[in-house]
Design a protein around this motif. Structure first.
Motif, PDB file in Angstrom:
ATOM      1  N   LEU A  95       0.804  -1.224   0.000  1.00  0.00           N
ATOM      2  CA  LEU A  95       0.000   0.000   0.000  1.00  0.00           C
ATOM      3  C   LEU A  95       0.835   1.271   0.000  1.00  0.00           C
ATOM      4  CD1 LEU A  95      -2.849  -0.886   2.546  1.00  0.00           C
ATOM      5  CD2 LEU A  95      -2.903  -1.023   0.057  1.00  0.00           C
ATOM      6  N   GLY A  96       2.136   1.134   0.298  1.00  0.00           N
ATOM      7  CA  GLY A  96       2.968   2.312   0.439  1.00  0.00           C
ATOM      8  C   GLY A  96       3.057   2.755   1.890  1.00  0.00           C
ATOM      9  N   VAL A  97       4.054   3.595   2.197  1.00  0.00           N
ATOM     10  CA  VAL A  97       4.294   4.022   3.577  1.00  0.00           C
ATOM     11  C   VAL A  97       3.105   4.804   4.118  1.00  0.00           C
ATOM     12  CG1 VAL A  97       5.757   5.440   5.060  1.00  0.00           C
ATOM     13  CG2 VAL A  97       6.794   4.068   3.247  1.00  0.00           C
ATOM     14  N   SER A  98       2.552   5.712   3.324  1.00  0.00           N
ATOM     15  CA  SER A  98       1.486   6.598   3.792  1.00  0.00           C
ATOM     16  C   SER A  98       0.198   5.852   4.110  1.00  0.00           C
ATOM     17  CB  SER A  98       1.234   7.669   2.731  1.00  0.00           C
ATOM     18  OG  SER A  98       0.154   8.488   3.098  1.00  0.00           O
ATOM     19  N   LEU A  99      -0.388   5.218   3.113  1.00  0.00           N
ATOM     20  CA  LEU A  99      -1.679   4.553   3.301  1.00  0.00           C
ATOM     21  C   LEU A  99      -1.554   3.345   4.220  1.00  0.00           C
ATOM     22  CD1 LEU A  99      -4.658   4.355   2.543  1.00  0.00           C
ATOM     23  CD2 LEU A  99      -4.000   3.023   0.533  1.00  0.00           C
ATOM     24  N   GLY A 100      -0.531   2.524   4.005  1.00  0.00           N
ATOM     25  CA  GLY A 100      -0.354   1.321   4.822  1.00  0.00           C
ATOM     26  C   GLY A 100      -0.197   1.646   6.293  1.00  0.00           C
ATOM     27  N   ILE A 152     -14.039   5.182  11.261  1.00  0.00           N
ATOM     28  CA  ILE A 152     -14.502   6.001  10.129  1.00  0.00           C
ATOM     29  C   ILE A 152     -13.306   6.469   9.299  1.00  0.00           C
ATOM     30  CG2 ILE A 152     -15.629   8.164   9.476  1.00  0.00           C
ATOM     31  CD1 ILE A 152     -17.420   7.809  11.962  1.00  0.00           C
ATOM     32  N   GLY A 153     -12.256   6.904   9.981  1.00  0.00           N
ATOM     33  CA  GLY A 153     -11.050   7.350   9.288  1.00  0.00           C
ATOM     34  C   GLY A 153     -10.408   6.242   8.475  1.00  0.00           C
ATOM     35  N   ILE A 154     -10.392   5.037   9.029  1.00  0.00           N
ATOM     36  CA  ILE A 154      -9.823   3.891   8.321  1.00  0.00           C
ATOM     37  C   ILE A 154     -10.635   3.573   7.061  1.00  0.00           C
ATOM     38  CG2 ILE A 154      -9.398   1.398   8.470  1.00  0.00           C
ATOM     39  CD1 ILE A 154      -8.847   1.927  11.507  1.00  0.00           C
ATOM     40  N   ILE A 155     -11.961   3.658   7.177  1.00  0.00           N
ATOM     41  CA  ILE A 155     -12.824   3.413   6.017  1.00  0.00           C
ATOM     42  C   ILE A 155     -12.549   4.448   4.914  1.00  0.00           C
ATOM     43  CG2 ILE A 155     -15.222   3.435   5.209  1.00  0.00           C
ATOM     44  CD1 ILE A 155     -16.007   2.306   7.967  1.00  0.00           C
ATOM     45  N   ILE A 156     -12.366   5.711   5.315  1.00  0.00           N
ATOM     46  CA  ILE A 156     -12.070   6.760   4.338  1.00  0.00           C
ATOM     47  C   ILE A 156     -10.736   6.496   3.648  1.00  0.00           C
ATOM     48  CG2 ILE A 156     -11.587   9.219   4.045  1.00  0.00           C
ATOM     49  CD1 ILE A 156     -13.503   9.759   6.379  1.00  0.00           C
ATOM     50  N   CYS A 157      -9.727   6.083   4.437  1.00  0.00           N
ATOM     51  CA  CYS A 157      -8.413   5.773   3.853  1.00  0.00           C
ATOM     52  C   CYS A 157      -8.518   4.592   2.887  1.00  0.00           C
ATOM     53  CB  CYS A 157      -7.402   5.458   4.955  1.00  0.00           C
ATOM     54  SG  CYS A 157      -6.778   6.912   5.830  1.00  0.00           S
ATOM     55  N   GLY A 158      -9.290   3.589   3.270  1.00  0.00           N
ATOM     56  CA  GLY A 158      -9.479   2.443   2.382  1.00  0.00           C
ATOM     57  C   GLY A 158     -10.144   2.858   1.082  1.00  0.00           C
TER      58      GLY A 158
END
Length: 359
Positions: A95-100, A152-158
């Protein structure tokens, strides 16, 4: 001043954790499992006892005097955390450093705060907060609200991750920072990592007797100087043995399956540089908990310390994500979505930390 020092120590630890994967990107010609376990040997086997030796006189005697039950439980949580650490590396890889990092650490914050309270609901322990305590108190309700916000934040990132994949496909561009970007697999291993990575906090709690012993010895020799900054260094040794076990087994399986044992001696690769960068990554990784222990000793609140630690890691990891160009080639709407998700996760961490402060 104690609080300020605690925040500074947590920031340094967060910087180390959010930055440790960067040296791995300089490794050339090695399979992932090869450089991961070489760095891991420094993270889990070499550096921890060196740190304990330099900071805790007689640390081996403390371990030897600890009951087998405590050592086994501490090691067990370390082994579970090791699986979380292993899948952390895979999550960042896909996923990369940021998203992962954002997804994994957000979940780690949630489960690190929630699982112990559920456990203590079924196994009441003096001084430990149960899930019923959370439901029945103002501070507990604030913590639960923070956890909901985190989800909620995790869902938005996904969602942002899925948008990124579509943007790159539509533009015909490969991810400039990670040519192994895989949203489905990355989300799966990130969820596993977020859940099991919380076991490190449980390991610290399980091995607290060793840290307390180191603290009492130091305070006896240094009266009136507060709490011992490095008391957790002795506990880390046992936790990280557990982490080494699970990671070593899996990496050896991958070496055998992928026929990559030759990486360790392959002169067609820059061997010395690969070993140096892997060692640097592993040592940097350990420093996060070295400074975490120092921060916790100043703040005096394990839950709030854990949350603050996670917040700084998320900030640093995403700063590196921007520097490395992990979100180049995507629409502004996609970039704005991931930034919004990260902001929500950080907000959740602040809410949980505030809830713990009310306690």
């Amino acid at each position: 001043m104690q609080v300020i020092l605690g925040v500074i120590f947590h920031f340094i630890g967060g910087f180390a954790s959010g930055s440790f994967y960067i040296p791995y990107k300089k490794v050339r010609g090695w399979a992932w499992e090869t450089y991961w376990i070489v760095g891991g040997l420094f993270s889990w086997l070499i550096v921890p006892p060196v740190a304990a030796y330099l900071t805790i006189p007689g640390f081996a005697d403390i371990i030897a005097a600890t009951s087998g039950k405590i050592l086994l439980l501490t090691y067990f949580f370390g082994a579970l955390w090791g699986i979380g650490g292993l899948t952390y590396g895979l999550g960042v890889r896909y996923l990369g450093v940021s998203l992962g990092s954002s997804i994994i650490l957000g979940l780690c914050s949630v489960f690190g705060a929630l699982i112990p309270s559920v456990y203590y609901n079924f196994n009441p322990t003096p001084g430990k907060d149960s899930f019923s305590d959370l439901l029945g108190s103002q501070w507990g309700n604030m913590v639960l609200i923070g956890l909901l916000v985190c989800v909620i934040g995790i869902i938005i990132c996904g969602k942002a991750g899925g948008m990124k994949e579509k943007d790159l496909v539509a533009s015909g561009k490969a991810d400039p920072s990670n040519n192994e970007y895989k949203i489905g697999l990355g989300l799966t291993v990130s969820i596993v990592s977020g859940i099991l990575s919380a076991c490190f906090a449980f390991g610290i709690d399980a091995g607290k007797e060793m840290a307390n012993q180191a603290n009492e010895i130091w305070k006896a020799a240094n009266p009136g100087q507060g709490e011992f900054l490095f008391q957790n260094n002795v506990t880390y040794i046992i936790i990280l043995w557990g982490g080494l076990t699970t990671n070593l087994v899996w990496c050896m399986i991958l070496n055998a399956r992928n026929k990559t044992f030759g990486d360790y001696t392959n002169k067609q690769t820059p061997l010395l540089k690969n070993y140096i960068f892997s060692a640097l990554a592993g040592t940097t990784w350990f420093l996060q908990f070295f400074f975490y222990g120092m921060g916790e000793s100043k703040l005096g609140n394990g839950a709030s310390s854990w949350i603050l630690h996670m917040a700084f890691i998320i900030l640093i990891a995403n700063t590196w994500g921007l520097v490395l160009g992990e979100w180049k080639g995507v629409r502004k709407h996609t970039f704005g979505t991931v930034m919004a998700g990260i902001a929500v996760i950080i907000l959740s961490v602040v809410i949980v930390g505030y809830g713990n402060s009310l306690k």
